[in-house]
Motif scaffolding. Structure first.
Motif, PDB file in Angstrom:
ATOM      1  N   SER A 240       0.818  -1.213   0.000  1.00 15.80           N
ATOM      2  CA  SER A 240       0.000   0.000   0.000  1.00 15.80           C
ATOM      3  C   SER A 240       0.852   1.263   0.000  1.00 15.80           C
ATOM      4  O   SER A 240       0.363   2.338  -0.375  1.00 15.80           O
TER       5      SER A 240
ATOM      6  N   ARG B 126      -8.432  -1.552  -3.002  1.00 15.30           N
ATOM      7  CA  ARG B 126      -9.173  -0.835  -1.966  1.00 15.30           C
ATOM      8  C   ARG B 126      -8.960  -1.493  -0.599  1.00 15.30           C
ATOM      9  O   ARG B 126      -8.826  -0.795   0.417  1.00 15.30           O
ATOM     10  N   ARG B 127      -8.890  -2.824  -0.583  1.00 13.79           N
ATOM     11  CA  ARG B 127      -8.703  -3.530   0.681  1.00 13.79           C
ATOM     12  C   ARG B 127      -7.330  -3.232   1.295  1.00 13.79           C
ATOM     13  O   ARG B 127      -7.225  -2.945   2.491  1.00 13.79           O
TER      14      ARG B 127
ATOM     15  N   ARG C  83     -11.152  -4.108  -6.056  1.00 10.28           N
ATOM     16  CA  ARG C  83     -11.457  -4.661  -4.738  1.00 10.28           C
ATOM     17  C   ARG C  83     -10.184  -4.917  -3.944  1.00 10.28           C
ATOM     18  O   ARG C  83     -10.095  -4.561  -2.755  1.00 10.28           O
ATOM     19  N   GLN C  84      -9.183  -5.507  -4.591  1.00  8.32           N
ATOM     20  CA  GLN C  84      -7.947  -5.834  -3.885  1.00  8.32           C
ATOM     21  C   GLN C  84      -7.175  -4.578  -3.478  1.00  8.32           C
ATOM     22  O   GLN C  84      -6.652  -4.481  -2.354  1.00  8.32           O
TER      23      GLN C  84
ATOM     24  N   ILE D  39      -7.155   0.442   2.696  1.00  2.00           N
ATOM     25  CA  ILE D  39      -7.767   0.613   4.010  1.00  2.00           C
ATOM     26  C   ILE D  39      -6.886  -0.010   5.094  1.00  2.00           C
ATOM     27  O   ILE D  39      -6.649   0.590   6.154  1.00  2.00           O
ATOM     28  N   ALA D  40      -6.355  -1.215   4.801  1.00  2.00           N
ATOM     29  CA  ALA D  40      -5.474  -1.859   5.772  1.00  2.00           C
ATOM     30  C   ALA D  40      -4.203  -1.053   5.989  1.00  2.00           C
ATOM     31  O   ALA D  40      -3.704  -0.943   7.114  1.00  2.00           O
TER      32      ALA D  40
END
Length: 245
Positions: A67, A144-145, A141-142, A148-149
Motif C-alpha cells: 500500500s 481498496r482492501r 477490490r484488492q 484501508i489496511a
C-alpha cells in the motif's frame, strides 16, 4: 460499394444513362483493403479480449501488493502504463469514423445530420476509452482492501512512534532529550510520513488520471476535423471582432 449517391466519386462513375459503375479503386477497396482492415480490427478485438482475461486472472491471484508503493497503485502502476498503449487503436478507429462522416458530407454531398453525428462522436469518445479502462477495474477490490489496511497500519505505527518520541522528553524540559534519541528518530518519522502519504494517495485502479485523459485524447483527436461542421466560424468571427473592436 456503389452507395446511394448519384454523383461520381473515387469509387463510382456515372455514365450518360445515369447508371453508376465501379471504378478500379472500388474493386481494390472491396477485394483487398476492406478484408485487410476487417482482419486487423478483429485481431485487435481478440487481443483486447485476451488481455482483459489475463488481467482478470492476475487480479484473482494472491498478489503481494504494498500500500505504500510510490506508484500509488500497490506496485501495479506499470499495468496502467501498458494500457495506454492501446490508445493507437482508439485513434485508428476514430480516424475511420471521422473519415466516413467527411466522405459522406463532402464527397457524396449528403445532408449533414447533426444529431446522429454528434451521438456517434460523443458515444465513441465515451465508450472507446471505457473499453480499455474497464479491465483495470478487476483490481479495484484488492487495491481498496490493502489501502484501508495500510491506512490503519501506518496510522497506528505513527501514533506509537510519536508517543514514544514525545515520551523521551522530560515534561519540565521539552528541549532536552534523553540519551539514545536523536536525528535517527526524526528521520524514521519522516520516512513513516512519506509511507503514509503514499498510502493516503493510493488509487483503487492501476490507471491514473493522466492515463485516462490520454485515452480520452486518443478518442477525441480524430474528431477535431469535424469541428467546422458544428461551429459557425463566420458568426463566431463576427462576435470576436465586435468584442475586440
Amino acid at each position: 460499394l456503389l452507395g446511394s449517391s448519384a454523383v461520381s466519386t473515387w469509387r463510382t462513375a456515372i455514365d450518360s444513362a445515369g447508371r453508376p459503375h465501379l471504378l478500379p479503386a472500388a474493386w481494390w477497396y472491396g477485394a483487398v483493403t476492406l478484408p485487410l482492415l476487417s482482419y486487423y480490427l478483429l485481431r485487435w478485438v481478440w487481443k483486447l479480449i485476451v488481455w482483459s482475461l489475463y488481467l482478470r486472472c492476475i487480479a484473482k491471484a494472491d498478489l503481494r501488493l504494498s500500500s505504500a508503493h510510490p506508484d500509488h497503485a500497490g506496485g501495479l502502476g506499470a499495468l496502467g502504463e501498458m494500457q495506454t498503449k492501446f490508445g493507437i487503436v482508439i485513434f485508428s478507429v476514430g480516424l475511420m469514423i471521422a473519415a466516413t462522416v467527411l466522405h459522406r458530407t463532402v464527397i457524396e454531398a449528403r445532408e449533414f445530420e447533426t444529431f446522429n453525428t454528434l451521438s456517434l462522436i460523443f458515444g465513441f469518445a465515451a465508450v472507446a476509452p471505457l473499453l480499455f479502462v474497464a479491465p483495470m477495474m478487476s483490481f479495484t477490490r484488492q487495491l481498496r482492501r490493502i489501502r484501508i489496511a495500510g491506512i490503519h497500519k501506518y496510522s497506528e505505527e505513527a501514533s506509537r512512534r510519536l508517543w514514544a518520541y514525545e515520551g523521551a522528553f522530560p515534561q519540565s524540559a521539552p528541549c532536552e532529550r534523553q540519551s539514545g534519541r536523536g536525528p535517527q528518530d526524526v528521520a524514521a518519522m519522516q520516512d513513516l510520513a512519506i509511507c503514509y502519504s503514499n498510502v493516503a494517495g493510493m488509487r483503487i485502479m492501476p490507471l491514473d488520471f493522466r492515463s485516462v485523459m490520454e485515452l480520452l485524447g486518443w478518442a477525441i483527436g480524430p474528431m477535431l476535423p469535424l469541428l467546422p461542421k458544428f461551429i459557425p466560424w463566420e458568426a463566431a468571427r463576427e462576435v470576436i471582432t465586435k468584442m475586440l473592436g
